[in-house]
Design a protein around this motif. Structure first.
Motif, PDB file in Angstrom:
ATOM      1  N   VAL A 178       0.874  -1.170   0.000  1.00 18.48           N
ATOM      2  CA  VAL A 178       0.000   0.000   0.000  1.00 18.48           C
ATOM      3  C   VAL A 178       0.908   1.216   0.000  1.00 18.48           C
ATOM      4  O   VAL A 178       2.121   1.119   0.214  1.00 18.48           O
ATOM      5  N   HIS A 179       0.336   2.386  -0.258  1.00 13.58           N
ATOM      6  CA  HIS A 179       1.150   3.602  -0.310  1.00 13.58           C
ATOM      7  C   HIS A 179       1.662   3.948   1.088  1.00 13.58           C
ATOM      8  O   HIS A 179       0.995   3.698   2.091  1.00 13.58           O
ATOM      9  N   GLY A 180       2.875   4.533   1.144  1.00 12.20           N
ATOM     10  CA  GLY A 180       3.520   4.783   2.429  1.00 12.20           C
ATOM     11  C   GLY A 180       3.687   6.230   2.814  1.00 12.20           C
ATOM     12  O   GLY A 180       4.456   6.544   3.721  1.00 12.20           O
ATOM     13  N   ALA A 181       2.952   7.154   2.173  1.00  9.96           N
ATOM     14  CA  ALA A 181       3.073   8.560   2.553  1.00  9.96           C
ATOM     15  C   ALA A 181       2.439   8.828   3.918  1.00  9.96           C
ATOM     16  O   ALA A 181       2.761   9.819   4.578  1.00  9.96           O
ATOM     17  N   ALA A 182       1.524   7.951   4.309  1.00 13.21           N
ATOM     18  CA  ALA A 182       0.908   8.020   5.640  1.00 13.21           C
ATOM     19  C   ALA A 182       0.690   6.594   6.113  1.00 13.21           C
ATOM     20  O   ALA A 182       0.467   5.690   5.305  1.00 13.21           O
ATOM     21  N   THR A 183       0.756   6.396   7.418  1.00 17.39           N
ATOM     22  CA  THR A 183       0.529   5.055   7.959  1.00 17.39           C
ATOM     23  C   THR A 183      -0.057   5.171   9.358  1.00 17.39           C
ATOM     24  O   THR A 183       0.000   6.233   9.989  1.00 17.39           O
ATOM     25  N   THR A 184      -0.626   4.075   9.812  1.00 19.04           N
ATOM     26  CA  THR A 184      -1.189   4.084  11.164  1.00 19.04           C
ATOM     27  C   THR A 184      -0.075   4.005  12.194  1.00 19.04           C
ATOM     28  O   THR A 184       1.011   3.483  11.931  1.00 19.04           O
ATOM     29  N   ILE A 185      -0.348   4.517  13.366  1.00 20.16           N
ATOM     30  CA  ILE A 185       0.638   4.506  14.451  1.00 20.16           C
ATOM     31  C   ILE A 185       0.984   3.068  14.841  1.00 20.16           C
ATOM     32  O   ILE A 185       2.130   2.760  15.172  1.00 20.16           O
ATOM     33  N   HIS A 186       0.007   2.165  14.761  1.00 22.03           N
ATOM     34  CA  HIS A 186       0.277   0.755  15.044  1.00 22.03           C
ATOM     35  C   HIS A 186       1.376   0.224  14.125  1.00 22.03           C
ATOM     36  O   HIS A 186       2.309  -0.444  14.577  1.00 22.03           O
ATOM     37  N   LYS A 187       1.264   0.497  12.819  1.00 24.99           N
ATOM     38  CA  LYS A 187       2.249  -0.024  11.869  1.00 24.99           C
ATOM     39  C   LYS A 187       3.600   0.659  12.005  1.00 24.99           C
ATOM     40  O   LYS A 187       4.632   0.090  11.635  1.00 24.99           O
ATOM     41  N   ALA A 188       3.626   1.873  12.526  1.00 29.04           N
ATOM     42  CA  ALA A 188       4.887   2.609  12.674  1.00 29.04           C
ATOM     43  C   ALA A 188       5.706   2.119  13.867  1.00 29.04           C
ATOM     44  O   ALA A 188       6.900   2.413  13.952  1.00 29.04           O
ATOM     45  N   GLN A 189       5.078   1.390  14.759  1.00 26.02           N
ATOM     46  CA  GLN A 189       5.775   0.935  15.964  1.00 26.02           C
ATOM     47  C   GLN A 189       6.984   0.085  15.583  1.00 26.02           C
ATOM     48  O   GLN A 189       6.910  -0.780  14.726  1.00 26.02           O
ATOM     49  N   GLY A 190       8.124   0.363  16.217  1.00 27.44           N
ATOM     50  CA  GLY A 190       9.359  -0.342  15.898  1.00 27.44           C
ATOM     51  C   GLY A 190      10.248   0.420  14.931  1.00 27.44           C
ATOM     52  O   GLY A 190      11.410   0.084  14.748  1.00 27.44           O
ATOM     53  N   SER A 191       9.691   1.465  14.291  1.00 28.52           N
ATOM     54  CA  SER A 191      10.463   2.288  13.364  1.00 28.52           C
ATOM     55  C   SER A 191      10.722   3.659  13.965  1.00 28.52           C
ATOM     56  O   SER A 191      10.013   4.100  14.876  1.00 28.52           O
ATOM     57  N   GLN A 192      11.749   4.323  13.451  1.00 28.95           N
ATOM     58  CA  GLN A 192      12.027   5.711  13.820  1.00 28.95           C
ATOM     59  C   GLN A 192      12.508   6.449  12.587  1.00 28.95           C
ATOM     60  O   GLN A 192      13.074   5.856  11.664  1.00 28.95           O
ATOM     61  N   TRP A 193      12.268   7.757  12.580  1.00 34.48           N
ATOM     62  CA  TRP A 193      12.725   8.623  11.507  1.00 34.48           C
ATOM     63  C   TRP A 193      13.289   9.893  12.125  1.00 34.48           C
ATOM     64  O   TRP A 193      12.882  10.289  13.234  1.00 34.48           O
ATOM     65  N   PRO A 194      14.214  10.555  11.433  1.00 36.77           N
ATOM     66  CA  PRO A 194      14.757  11.804  11.989  1.00 36.77           C
ATOM     67  C   PRO A 194      13.672  12.841  12.280  1.00 36.77           C
ATOM     68  O   PRO A 194      13.688  13.490  13.321  1.00 36.77           O
ATOM     69  N   GLU A 195      12.722  12.980  11.339  1.00 36.83           N
ATOM     70  CA  GLU A 195      11.634  13.945  11.503  1.00 36.83           C
ATOM     71  C   GLU A 195      10.306  13.238  11.283  1.00 36.83           C
ATOM     72  O   GLU A 195      10.159  12.483  10.317  1.00 36.83           O
ATOM     73  N   VAL A 196       9.360  13.481  12.168  1.00 36.92           N
ATOM     74  CA  VAL A 196       8.071  12.781  12.113  1.00 36.92           C
ATOM     75  C   VAL A 196       6.931  13.783  12.234  1.00 36.92           C
ATOM     76  O   VAL A 196       6.965  14.683  13.084  1.00 36.92           O
ATOM     77  N   GLN A 197       5.920  13.601  11.381  1.00 36.88           N
ATOM     78  CA  GLN A 197       4.684  14.387  11.469  1.00 36.88           C
ATOM     79  C   GLN A 197       3.587  13.525  12.106  1.00 36.88           C
ATOM     80  O   GLN A 197       3.334  12.403  11.648  1.00 36.88           O
ATOM     81  N   VAL A 198       2.954  14.060  13.122  1.00 36.09           N
ATOM     82  CA  VAL A 198       1.855  13.362  13.799  1.00 36.09           C
ATOM     83  C   VAL A 198       0.574  14.155  13.566  1.00 36.09           C
ATOM     84  O   VAL A 198       0.531  15.370  13.810  1.00 36.09           O
ATOM     85  N   PHE A 199      -0.456  13.479  13.099  1.00 36.12           N
ATOM     86  CA  PHE A 199      -1.716  14.151  12.778  1.00 36.12           C
ATOM     87  C   PHE A 199      -2.572  14.219  14.038  1.00 36.12           C
ATOM     88  O   PHE A 199      -3.256  13.266  14.405  1.00 36.12           O
TER      89      PHE A 199
END
Length: 503
Positions: free
Chosen positions: A415-436
């Motif tokens: 699926v497209h990865g420009a946005a994802t659920t917080i559940h799926k993001a768990q375990g990952s990190q990025w230098p800069e993160v946008q939270v809706f």
């Protein structure tokens, strides 16, 4: 780093636990990890962000190494000497593994431990020779000069994959199949254990005599576990808590926010106000009235609701003027599973080993040579460039069925990865993160509770701790104009045409 009192106490309890299990830390001959009741052979080290879990893990590994407990070579396991004990450090995702490696901790994925690769016999000949177990092999594919270069590298850096890589050969080139690991291992140390399912723990029990879980009790549990994490079932004496937030983290605004979230009286309105106040004095916290599409190219906007995710993806593609029926080089994707019949089990395992597990992030590079194949850069994988049979779904607002932008008969589902659920993001990190933030507010209004903690607090905690350097708190349903263009030139090696994993 000087350990705090609770870290020292935790390490002392871990040593005591391992001694009870049969490991002699004095290094004397005869260490024998007992196969006692497994309820007695699993403990958890728990702590919130900034409590120093990784430092405890690192010192524990150092202690094991000093006591002649060796890191198991997951890539290729030779027969161990009688009485030799081993450990392995594991994480659920390639991204989590890569984070540990940047901190100097050797780690591998759960998948790499649960399954054992079957190697071409030539690999074993090279491995035995490098370790002094056999004479120098005579191989058609390796002349004397190449073998000596491998030997020289291994003498300075005792890594078989590294030695092979020094002459342009990959360990995976020797893999001819996979099987479930049969020989038991001794000590399993699992990071990000809040992501584990009960099934994974049962599988790990079949492999390890002892399990030590490191986890964050503030995170979200796996969707299928109804708010419970695997370490919740342990008795209190088997859970070692780290409570002190360390000095070097005290000026970190994200750590300050996580501490504020843990207060039982904190409401969503309080938390939102605290973020706004921090943004005025610390440029690592930014309150934004709109989503930045340029940031979405490399790190997804984190949301709670699926409908929000789809709306933001549509807005992202519109901001870059991407046609509905095309994928453009540089677009982010997220693996949503592998669609292969059971008879292709080995192929599935090989793809998972390359990092294509559910939730993995990838960047689209272009069409593969075969119909339905996509060239991808798998984020966090040791060998990120891959060409794979793909089914790419593009969900659209108001449409019940998605558009299909790549349609292999079977393969990896994206699926497209420009946005994802917080559940799926768990375990990952990025230098800069946008939270809706409107989604976090919606979860607060829902009144939902997970394991005695309001769901909105768990969502906010996981979301903001995905940011390594900077957090953007987005307050409105609005997307800014794109400032740049989508590209992949910063990801791909100079040999862009060489994609080895055609499936």
């Amino acid at each position: 780093m000087e350990l705090s009192l609770d870290q020292k106490e935790c390490l002392s309890k871990l040593k005591e636990f391992l001694n009870v299990s049969g490991l002699n830390f004095k290094g004397s001959v005869g260490n024998d990890l007992q196969a006692i009741s497994f309820k007695e052979n699993m403990v958890a080290v728990l702590g919130y962000a900034g409590s120093g879990k990784t430092e405890v893990l690192r010192v524990l590994v150092e202690t094991l190494e000093n006591s002649d407990v060796n890191s198991v070579n997951i890539d290729f396991e030779t027969k161990r000497k009688e009485g030799m004990r081993c450990y392995a450090i594991l994480a659920p995702t390639n991204k989590a593994v890569s984070v540990l490696k940047t901190l100097g901790v050797r780690a591998t994925t759960l998948h790499r431990v649960l399954y054992s690769p079957l190697y071409d016999p030539n690999y074993e000949k090279i491995s035995d020779w490098l370790q002094g177990l056999s004479a120098k092999p005579s191989l058609d594919a390796f002349n004397d000069k190449k073998l000596e270069n491998i030997k020289t590298f291994f003498s300075n850096h005792p890594s078989i994959p590294g030695a092979l890589a020094s002459v342009g050969v990959r360990t995976s080139d020797f893999i001819i199949g996979w099987k479930r690991r049969e020989n038991p291992l001794d000590i399993g140390i699992v990071d990000e254990s809040s992501m584990l399912t009960q099934t994974q723990v049962e599988d790990l029990k079949k492999i390890f005599r002892v399990l030590i879980l490191f986890g964050d009790p503030g995170q979200l549990s796996p969707v299928e576990q109804s708010g419970r994490m695997v370490f919740h079932e342990l008795s209190d004496k088997k859970k070692f808590l780290l409570t002190k937030i360390h000095r070097q983290s005290q000026d970190n605004p994200i750590i300050q926010l996580t501490n504020f979230l843990r207060k039982s009286q904190t409401t969503y309105e309080d938390f939102n106000e605290r973020i706004k106040n921090l943004s005025k004095i610390d440029n690592r916290i930014v309150v934004s009235s709109s989503v930045c599409p340029d940031l979405m190219c490399r790190s997804p906007v984190l949301v709670w609701r699926n409908q929000t995710r789809i709306r933001l993806i549509s807005a992202f593609r519109k901001a870059f003027d991407i046609p509905d029926n095309l994928l453009i080089t540089g677009e982010p994707l997220i693996c949503d599973g592998i669609e292969l019949p059971s008879k292709y089990r080995k192929k599935r395992i090989d793809l998972e080993d390359r990092g294509l597990i559910k939730g993995a992030q990838a960047i689209y590079i272009g069409k593969g040579k075969k119909s339905g194949f996509c060239k991808l850069f798998v984020v966090g994988a040791s060998e990120p460039n891959i060409s794979v049979a793909s089914i790419v779904q593009m969900e659209r607002t108001g449409q019940q069925t998605p558009n299909i932008l790549s349609a292999a008969g079977m393969g990896v589902l994206f699926v497209h990865g420009a946005a994802t659920t917080i559940h799926k993001a768990q375990g990952s990190q990025w230098p800069e993160v946008q939270v809706f933030s409107p989604d976090i507010e919606a979860s607060a209004k829902s009144g939902l509770i997970e394991s005695d903690i309001p769901l909105w607090k768990r969502l906010a905690y996981v979301a903001i701790t995905r940011a390594q350097e900077k957090l953007f708190w987005v307050t409105n349903y609005r997307i800014a104009n794109a400032k740049g263009s989508i590209r992949a030139s910063d990801l791909v090696s100079s040999n862009v045409s060489k994609f080895e994993c055609e499936t």
